[in-house]
Design an enzyme around this catalytic site. Structure first.
Site, PDB file in Angstrom:
ATOM      1  N   ARG A 180     -32.324 -31.325 -10.648  1.00  0.00           N
ATOM      2  CA  ARG A 180     -32.030 -31.256  -9.217  1.00  0.00           C
ATOM      3  C   ARG A 180     -32.665 -30.019  -8.611  1.00  0.00           C
ATOM      4  O   ARG A 180     -32.973 -29.043  -9.318  1.00  0.00           O
ATOM      5  CB  ARG A 180     -30.514 -31.235  -8.991  1.00  0.00           C
ATOM      6  N   PHE A 239     -48.898 -16.035  -8.155  1.00  0.00           N
ATOM      7  CA  PHE A 239     -50.227 -16.636  -8.005  1.00  0.00           C
ATOM      8  C   PHE A 239     -50.205 -18.095  -8.444  1.00  0.00           C
ATOM      9  O   PHE A 239     -50.757 -18.975  -7.776  1.00  0.00           O
ATOM     10  CB  PHE A 239     -51.245 -15.839  -8.826  1.00  0.00           C
ATOM     11  N   ASP A 290     -37.579 -25.533  -6.209  1.00  0.00           N
ATOM     12  CA  ASP A 290     -37.387 -25.137  -7.602  1.00  0.00           C
ATOM     13  C   ASP A 290     -36.963 -23.683  -7.699  1.00  0.00           C
ATOM     14  O   ASP A 290     -36.298 -23.269  -8.646  1.00  0.00           O
ATOM     15  CB  ASP A 290     -38.675 -25.338  -8.403  1.00  0.00           C
ATOM     16  N   ASP A 350     -49.357  -8.756 -21.515  1.00  0.00           N
ATOM     17  CA  ASP A 350     -48.550  -8.367 -20.368  1.00  0.00           C
ATOM     18  C   ASP A 350     -47.054  -8.412 -20.683  1.00  0.00           C
ATOM     19  O   ASP A 350     -46.279  -7.605 -20.162  1.00  0.00           O
ATOM     20  CB  ASP A 350     -48.856  -9.291 -19.178  1.00  0.00           C
ATOM     21  N   GLY A 351     -46.633  -9.339 -21.547  1.00  0.00           N
ATOM     22  CA  GLY A 351     -45.228  -9.395 -21.920  1.00  0.00           C
ATOM     23  C   GLY A 351     -44.780  -8.142 -22.636  1.00  0.00           C
ATOM     24  O   GLY A 351     -43.677  -7.628 -22.395  1.00  0.00           O
TER      25      GLY A 351
END
Length: 317
Positions: A178, A212, A197, A93-94
């Site tokens: 953080r 997903f 995040d 996929d990359g």
């Protein structure tokens, strides 16, 4: 939306047949597959192109082919797929996401052969290589449009950059010690503010990728929608949202907190200083994927994820 391989409205026969090969280099198995594909297409009358990076990272890529059958390098990488009939992708996929940067710009379909792991975007596996090459030579594949998103980042009225994504656009933290403070907006109205995040804005195609893994739903490719998936958010209301493809999404990085970064498809990045704003809308240009056969997305989902279906008895008639 689908069309046949000859083009819109039935298409016209083209004179020269040109194809771009995008290859995950550096593996002996990939080198053999690439040579086999190149030889078959060259024998069928294709003029083959390849990116300079492929040769620079794997100088022996096509050494076993006659000089006249070896793909020629394309000098202008941004326009590498212009004029091509198809972009044949050999890798995971990359590799396909790398090829999409070129194919989308040229409005050329991609056909992927998975030589990686899951390979959700690829149409075929290595065992299907003969079928893939037959379809390319005979133009028997179908072309499917996949929705993209267009993204622009601003800070205090100054544009920081523009980009796009096939899978997802992510606003995420740069300081991993953080959390990132963000405000989520949909259609010009605030939805919620939270520390996290990151936040993913994904397409249906990207729903089986990073979104997903972050807890988002799987969305069938023919469903036109955008997904908003917070990643590890500290908030009571920070669940995945599925919104209209015609909606506009904005993510604001708090001016009181740390900087963030915009990452699109894991390939294109823009740094986001505190106070930045990222706006996401449906992309003007879709990505075109070549499909060998008509099959339910359900079957692809079960096969790629190895889902257990042994107890299924089917519809009783």
């Amino acid at each position: 939306m689908e069309a046949d391989a000859t083009g819109v409205e039935g298409g016209e026969e083209r004179g020269t047949r040109d194809a771009l090969l995008v290859v995950h280099t550096g593996r002996e198995a990939t080198r053999k597959v690439a040579s086999l594909a190149a030889q078959r297409l060259a024998d069928a009358g294709f003029d083959l192109r390849i990116l300079p990076d492929e040769y620079s990272t794997d100088e022996g890529l096509f050494d076993d082919l006659p000089e006249g059958q070896r793909p020629r390098t394309v000098t202008a990488e941004s326009d590498a797929a212009l004029g091509m009939e198809i972009v044949l992708v050999l890798g995971g996929d990359g590799t396909l996401l790398r090829a999409a940067e070129l194919a989308r710009h040229a409005r050329v379909p991609m056909l992927g052969v998975n030589l990686g792991r899951v390979g959700f975007l690829a149409e075929a596996d290595l065992d299907d290589l003969d079928e893939v090459l037959d379809a390319v030579v005979g133009r028997t594949y179908r072309v499917e449009e996949r929705m993209t998103v267009d993204v622009v980042a601003h800070q205090n009225g100054t544009e920081l950059g523009r980009t796009w994504a096939l899978n997802e656009a992510i606003v995420e933290k740069m300081n991993w010690a953080r959390l990132l403070d963000v405000v989520l907006e949909v259609d010009g109205r605030p939805v919620s503010e939270f520390a996290c995040d990151g936040v993913l804005c994904a397409t249906p195609t990207g729903s089986t990728a990073y979104a997903f893994s972050a807890g988002g739903p799987v969305v069938w490719p023919e469903v036109q929608a955008m997904l908003l998936v917070p990643s590890n958010a500290h908030a009571l209301f920070a669940k995945p949202l599925v919104i209209s493809p015609d909606s506009s999404v904005a993510l604001e990085v708090s001016g009181r907190g740390d900087a963030g970064v915009l990452v699109c498809d894991g390939r294109r990045t823009i740094e986001l200083p505190p106070g930045s704003r990222v706006e996401v809308v449906r992309g003007r240009n879709p990505v075109l994927l070549a499909r060998l056969r008509v099959q339910p997305f359900t079957d692809r989902l079960v096969r790629k994820f190895g889902l257990p279906v042994q107890g299924w008895r089917g519809r009783q008639r």
